[in-house]
Design an enzyme around this catalytic site. Structure first.
Site, short mmCIF file in Angstrom:
data_model
loop_
_atom_site.label_atom_id
_atom_site.label_comp_id
_atom_site.label_asym_id
_atom_site.label_seq_id
_atom_site.Cartn_x
_atom_site.Cartn_y
_atom_site.Cartn_z
N ASP A 22 0.84 -1.19 0.00
CA ASP A 22 0.00 0.00 0.00
C ASP A 22 0.88 1.24 0.00
OD1 ASP A 22 -2.56 1.12 -0.08
OD2 ASP A 22 -2.51 1.57 2.05
N HIS A 69 -3.73 14.31 0.30
CA HIS A 69 -3.90 13.48 1.49
C HIS A 69 -2.69 13.59 2.40
CE1 HIS A 69 -4.97 10.12 4.07
NE2 HIS A 69 -3.82 9.53 3.76
N ARG A 80 2.10 17.43 12.20
CA ARG A 80 3.41 18.07 12.25
C ARG A 80 3.36 19.56 11.92
NH1 ARG A 80 4.25 13.24 9.64
NH2 ARG A 80 4.16 14.26 7.60
N GLU A 86 -10.31 4.21 3.77
CA GLU A 86 -9.41 4.90 2.85
C GLU A 86 -9.85 4.58 1.43
OE1 GLU A 86 -5.29 4.18 3.62
OE2 GLU A 86 -5.27 5.55 5.34
N GLU A 144 -9.24 4.18 -2.21
CA GLU A 144 -8.05 3.93 -3.02
C GLU A 144 -8.43 3.19 -4.30
OE1 GLU A 144 -4.63 2.30 -1.09
OE2 GLU A 144 -5.22 3.01 0.91
N ASP A 197 -8.83 0.51 2.18
CA ASP A 197 -7.85 0.05 3.16
C ASP A 197 -8.29 0.53 4.55
OD1 ASP A 197 -5.46 -1.28 3.88
OD2 ASP A 197 -4.42 0.63 4.02
N ARG A 206 -7.10 4.30 13.32
CA ARG A 206 -6.25 5.48 13.49
C ARG A 206 -5.64 5.59 14.88
NH1 ARG A 206 -5.23 6.52 8.27
NH2 ARG A 206 -7.09 7.10 7.09
N GLN A 215 -2.89 3.07 15.08
CA GLN A 215 -1.81 3.57 14.24
C GLN A 215 -0.99 4.65 14.94
OE1 GLN A 215 -3.24 4.97 10.47
NE2 GLN A 215 -1.21 5.49 9.68
N LYS A 256 -3.32 -1.44 10.06
CA LYS A 256 -3.70 -1.65 8.66
C LYS A 256 -3.96 -3.12 8.34
CE LYS A 256 -2.92 2.65 7.16
NZ LYS A 256 -3.81 3.42 6.29
N THR A 295 -8.72 -5.26 4.08
CA THR A 295 -8.65 -4.44 2.88
C THR A 295 -9.69 -4.98 1.92
OG1 THR A 295 -6.27 -4.05 3.18
CG2 THR A 295 -7.20 -3.62 1.00
N GLU A 310 -9.38 12.94 7.41
CA GLU A 310 -9.28 14.26 6.78
C GLU A 310 -10.60 15.01 6.83
OE1 GLU A 310 -6.89 14.32 2.91
OE2 GLU A 310 -7.46 12.21 3.16
#
Length: 421
Positions: A127, A134, A143, A200, A202, A232, A236, A239, A252, A256, A362
């Site tokens: 992945d 994103h 950050r 997610e 994808e 996917d 969170r 993670q 993860k 999937t 997001e």
């Protein structure tokens, strides 16, 4: 290219995902409980395995039993020349001018009510993290905007090796996972069900030819057999605690989901588009010789249990910074062999606008800005009973090259398996 008409009338509608221009490949379960290879045409499935058994349609003139086991892996291994000739045979057989059509009606199975199966044997799953929008959004959350992108992001397609064992076909329920969680104010981690479960949006690229050495971007593109929608699922909060220093792991590994129909690269040829202009010049081995992205409209629907669906995101595959061919070429640079049936996830696909974001992380900005559904409920992350539906199509002149749906419903976490939580 205009719509190519078929004697299967439902394939001539501008609304179907599966006109004759498409001819995607899937696997389905027959009334006898066998798994067969099939091709979607309108609202029907052409039973390719049965046609091969009867000698009506072979992958090659001197080859039989390619479809005996009801999945497409052996066919992929035959290579691009066979892929092209087989598609030509299907187009002729299903074209409106085919006078032998009555002989083929017995091989048609209604899609409605038919159980779909995994259409190929997944060898490995990788992945990526290849949407600039994103990556910028997620990096900004954690950050700050000045350090949003990692230093290497504009030079290489970042990825991680996932779990092929937890890739599942659309429609399979997904159970909320357990894991280690540690909030910013917690002294120690705890073992608990995930509270920030996410989707997610994808695309998945399927490798149809093997490699044992480095390949160019053009060679990589030639190796790709086709594409699926891919969700996917991501925990969170798990993670956030585990990802440093080696990146995603258990967060993860739950599931999937992939759509059941493989849309071939040939069907998408007229929808190619270029990746964006580079903010940093790529090294020569990653430069594309031509357009290798695709103009594919995408959407995500969320339906609480027993309630109507809300479309929570609309975006396009053309928002990616790196194409699947670039990802595959990069994957081989270490000498990593690629196998028939390898699956490459694009990474979350997000556009520049809020409604184009392909993950709740997001959309809700880390849970700080919950979204409101049409039902009046709000979501920061997924709740038990929610059903997620991913859809996509390349839009032609009076027709669409669709993928069907990639669907999964969230089941509650199991009771504490160890009695320690």
């Amino acid at each position: 290219m205009p719509l190519i008409k078929s004697w299967v009338e439902s394939a001539n509608s501008a609304e179907t995902d599966f006109p004759l221009n498409n001819l995607p490949y899937g696997s389905f379960v027959t009334e006898e409980g066998e798994t067969h290879c099939g091709v979607a045409i309108g609202d029907m499935i052409l039973d390719v395995t049965a046609m091969e058994t009867d000698g009506v349609l072979l992958a090659e003139d001197d080859t039989d039993e390619v479809f005996f086991f009801g999945e497409w892996t052996d066919f992929m291994g035959l290579g691009p020349a066979v892929w092209a000739s087989f598609r030509d045979k299907l187009t002729t057989l299903l074209g409106e001018e085919n006078g032998d059509a009555p002989e083929l009606v017995k091989y048609l199975v209604p899609q409605a009510g038919t159980e779909m199966a995994m259409p190929f044997a997944i060898s490995e799953f990788t992945d990526f993290y290849a949407s600039k929008n994103h990556a910028t959004n997620v990096g900004t959350m954690f950050r700050g905007p000045e350090n949003a992108l990692p230093p290497n992001w504009l030079s290489i397609p970042i990825g991680y090796n996932g779990r092929a064992s937890s890739v599942m076909i659309s429609g399979t329920p997904v159970r909320r996972p357990w894991g280690q969680l540690k909030g910013p104010n917690d002294a120690l981690p705890r073992f608990a069900p995930c509270a920030r479960f996410d989707l997610e949006l994808e695309m998945g690229a399927i490798v149809g030819q093997p490699s044992d050495d480095m390949v160019s971007v053009q060679q990589a593109d030639d190796m790709i057999f086709g594409y699926v929608l891919l969700n996917d699922w991501s925990a969170r909060d798990i993670q956030a605690w585990e990802y440093q220093p080696l990146g995603p792991f258990q967060a993860k590994a739950t599931a999937t989901s992939v759509s059941p129909w493989i849309v071939t690269k040939a069907a998408l040829e007229g929808f190619r588009t270029s990746t964006p202009e580079r903010e940093r010049e790529l090294l020569p081995h990653l430069v594309e010789p031509g357009p290798m992205l695709y103009d594919i409209s995408l959407e995500v629907g969320l339906a609480p249990e027993g309630k109507d669906e809300t479309i929570i995101a609309r975006t396009n595959y053309n928002e990616m910074y790196y194409s699947s061919a670039q990802q595959l070429a990069h994957h081989t640079t270490s000498g990593c062999p690629m196998n028939v049936g390898d699956l490459l996830g694009s990474g979350t696909i997000s556009g520049p606008e809020k409604h184009q974001r392909g993950a709740l992380l997001e959309l809700s900005w880390g849970g700080k800005e919950p979204i409101t559904l049409d039902t009046g409920e709000t979501r920061s992350f997924l709740e038990d009973g929610d059903t997620l539906s991913l859809r996509g199509a390349a839009l032609g002149d009076g027709y669409r090259i669709g993928f069907g749906e990639c669907v999964g419903q969230i089941l509650p976490a199991k009771s504490d398996p160890f009695g320690t939580a």
